[in-house]
Design a protein around this motif. Sequence first.
Motif, PDB file in Angstrom:
ATOM      1  N   GLY A  58       0.945  -1.763  -0.186  1.00 32.27           N
ATOM      2  CA  GLY A  58      -0.005  -0.087  -0.188  1.00 32.27           C
ATOM      3  C   GLY A  58       0.867   1.107  -0.405  1.00 32.27           C
ATOM      4  O   GLY A  58       0.208   2.628  -0.109  1.00 32.27           O
ATOM      5  N   THR A  59       2.078   1.381   0.299  1.00 31.44           N
ATOM      6  CA  THR A  59       3.151   2.068   0.506  1.00 31.44           C
ATOM      7  C   THR A  59       3.117   3.058  -1.378  1.00 31.44           C
ATOM      8  O   THR A  59       3.347   2.337  -2.381  1.00 31.44           O
ATOM      9  CB  THR A  59       4.435   2.354   0.408  1.00 31.44           C
ATOM     10  N   ARG A  60       2.914   4.031  -0.899  1.00 28.20           N
ATOM     11  CA  ARG A  60       2.925   4.846  -2.234  1.00 28.20           C
ATOM     12  C   ARG A  60       4.557   5.793  -2.482  1.00 28.20           C
ATOM     13  O   ARG A  60       4.880   6.010  -2.249  1.00 28.20           O
ATOM     14  CB  ARG A  60       1.970   6.434  -2.250  1.00 28.20           C
ATOM     15  N   VAL A  61       4.676   4.816  -3.818  1.00 30.90           N
ATOM     16  CA  VAL A  61       6.104   5.580  -4.233  1.00 30.90           C
ATOM     17  C   VAL A  61       6.125   6.563  -6.017  1.00 30.90           C
ATOM     18  O   VAL A  61       5.798   5.533  -6.914  1.00 30.90           O
ATOM     19  CB  VAL A  61       7.038   4.232  -5.188  1.00 30.90           C
ATOM     20  N   LEU A  62       6.291   8.004  -5.239  1.00 30.10           N
ATOM     21  CA  LEU A  62       6.229   8.645  -6.392  1.00 30.10           C
ATOM     22  C   LEU A  62       7.108   8.655  -7.608  1.00 30.10           C
ATOM     23  O   LEU A  62       8.668   8.174  -7.335  1.00 30.10           O
ATOM     24  CB  LEU A  62       5.889   9.701  -5.840  1.00 30.10           C
ATOM     25  N   ILE A  63       6.939   8.705  -8.952  1.00 32.33           N
ATOM     26  CA  ILE A  63       8.138   8.701  -9.932  1.00 32.33           C
ATOM     27  C   ILE A  63       8.046   9.353 -10.898  1.00 32.33           C
ATOM     28  O   ILE A  63       7.297   9.486 -12.034  1.00 32.33           O
ATOM     29  CB  ILE A  63       8.350   7.331 -10.406  1.00 32.33           C
ATOM     30  N   ARG A  64       9.836  10.569 -10.551  1.00 34.01           N
ATOM     31  CA  ARG A  64       9.135  10.990 -11.655  1.00 34.01           C
ATOM     32  C   ARG A  64      10.517  11.722 -11.916  1.00 34.01           C
ATOM     33  O   ARG A  64      11.411  12.274 -11.974  1.00 34.01           O
ATOM     34  CB  ARG A  64       8.719  12.926 -10.975  1.00 34.01           C
ATOM     35  N   ILE A  79       6.265  -2.111  -8.108  1.00 35.33           N
ATOM     36  CA  ILE A  79       4.968  -3.299  -8.105  1.00 35.33           C
ATOM     37  C   ILE A  79       5.211  -4.359  -7.687  1.00 35.33           C
ATOM     38  O   ILE A  79       4.759  -5.463  -6.599  1.00 35.33           O
ATOM     39  CB  ILE A  79       4.282  -3.245  -9.321  1.00 35.33           C
ATOM     40  N   ALA A  80       6.363  -4.628  -7.648  1.00 29.35           N
ATOM     41  CA  ALA A  80       7.508  -6.129  -7.191  1.00 29.35           C
ATOM     42  C   ALA A  80       7.388  -6.263  -5.817  1.00 29.35           C
ATOM     43  O   ALA A  80       7.406  -7.112  -4.828  1.00 29.35           O
ATOM     44  CB  ALA A  80       9.026  -6.294  -7.841  1.00 29.35           C
ATOM     45  N   ALA A  81       7.913  -5.018  -5.549  1.00 32.83           N
ATOM     46  CA  ALA A  81       8.185  -4.824  -3.682  1.00 32.83           C
ATOM     47  C   ALA A  81       6.906  -5.176  -3.024  1.00 32.83           C
ATOM     48  O   ALA A  81       6.332  -4.642  -1.613  1.00 32.83           O
ATOM     49  CB  ALA A  81       8.728  -3.334  -3.584  1.00 32.83           C
ATOM     50  N   GLY A  82       5.408  -4.826  -4.093  1.00 30.50           N
ATOM     51  CA  GLY A  82       4.400  -5.660  -3.192  1.00 30.50           C
ATOM     52  C   GLY A  82       4.027  -3.724  -2.778  1.00 30.50           C
ATOM     53  O   GLY A  82       2.443  -3.428  -2.065  1.00 30.50           O
ATOM     54  N   ALA A  83       4.465  -2.856  -3.102  1.00 35.04           N
ATOM     55  CA  ALA A  83       3.886  -1.188  -2.378  1.00 35.04           C
ATOM     56  C   ALA A  83       3.450  -0.643  -4.355  1.00 35.04           C
ATOM     57  O   ALA A  83       3.444  -1.677  -5.070  1.00 35.04           O
ATOM     58  CB  ALA A  83       5.456  -0.440  -3.269  1.00 35.04           C
TER      59      ALA A  83
END
Length: 493
Positions: A58-64, A79-83
């Motif tokens: 459920g952790t959001r990871v912002l990618i810019r 996604i592979a980390a489950g985030a």
Amino acid sequence: MAACTLAASAARWPDREALLVVDGDAPGTARDSWTFARIDEAVRRAASALRGAGAGPGTRVLIRLADGPQFPVAFFGAIAAGAVAMPLSAQLSARELEAIARDAQPALALVAEDAPDFDAHGARRLDPVALGAAQPGDYADTAADDPAFLVYTSGSTGRPKGVLHAQRSVWGRRAMRAGWQDFGPGDRVMHTGAFNWTYTLGVGLSDPWSVGATAILNAGSRAPEVWPRLAARWHPTVIASVPGLYRRILKYGEGLDTAFASLRHALTAGEKLGADVHDAWRAATGKPLLEALGMSEISTYVSSSPDRQAGPDYAGWPQPGRRVAVLGADGVPLPHGAEGLLAVGADDPGLMLGYWRGEDTPPDLPLTNGWFVTGDRAAMQPDGRVAYRGRDDDLVNAGGYRVAPEEVEAALLHHPAVAEAAVAGFEVKPGVTLLGAWIVAAAPLDAASLARHCADRLAPYKTPRAFFAADALPRSPNGKLRRRALVPGAALD
């Protein structure tokens, strides 16, 4: 689940080329080439690094990040980390980035050095270089309905909305491969979009990788004349783009039959394909241009395929396994031939989990009688073909009539002196809206000739009341027409 398709392909085809990054500034040069084994290892390293930095379910990871292989590594690594991966455009301003970060509250932010300084609202910034420094780890054990990625709509109607997709979305994409793409292990799929775009991440990367095909992406210039040169050098068997770019390739490209000789077919989505582009592409290249209708909430769900082509007047058929209907105002399916709102069954595996509502509230999946209503207006024929009639919220109410801009634009584009056209309503005084057309001219023309041209093809209420000269039409970074950005300017005499 979503990223594990990459692991499966790496196990089956470890030494096959998975990703070729080419350079539009030097079309004969490849920037980088990645095998399935290499990209799989890079994704697992990224997953380990993100877990070590605090990413979890459920952790959001912002990618810019800038265009290049680092972007898909970060996206699939999260996604592979489950985030939850949050792919964002490198074109966004600091204000736009801050608004999204404020809404999504990401825990981590992967940001390129050239990004504008912005308030990430508490997100820990992680150097993208760290993604390659960790030891490869395992893919997270995720369930079908666990969140996988969060994308933000363009915000053309106001505040951008977060669209939350599940791990199962990759399962839902099988319908696209069967009913539109026809990808196979020997294909080389060239996508013209930016690396962050979900159209690119899906059709340009995830879908080819799921069947062992090679993905070709361009990290350099995307000028229309570049694509024939890239195709002639790198021999794609399928190309995917938007109608606006196909139109410009036809206008500015040279030797298209030779340049695109390696193609089996071309794919188009993102906006309505005009009959003129459909016919001109086939005439110039000898290859079919297969249209699909979709949206961020489900990707494509109606399309033509190499075996069944609906023609330029139709968006195609519901893809195999999709439940699609045209609904009336009461939410009940309409009979064949009647115009209403397109809807997709709520049980479709490719449908989003819902619109992002914040960390402490569940996503909002608006449904009507078990249907997700797309906002696209359409009519369905007895054989299932869908005639697209435009977005419900793009319809212009002018003089008491509702007009679909796409229909008027299609008529205008048959004028020999019109290179590009966009149609929208403009307010002349409070409560009074007229229909206007913004014209990029290919040769001298005047309003009278345009009005006569429209009168020959359209009902009187569909003829624009004003024609504005434009040097270029406003488009998103991915080439989609932004009608709401049209502003009345110099009128054609």
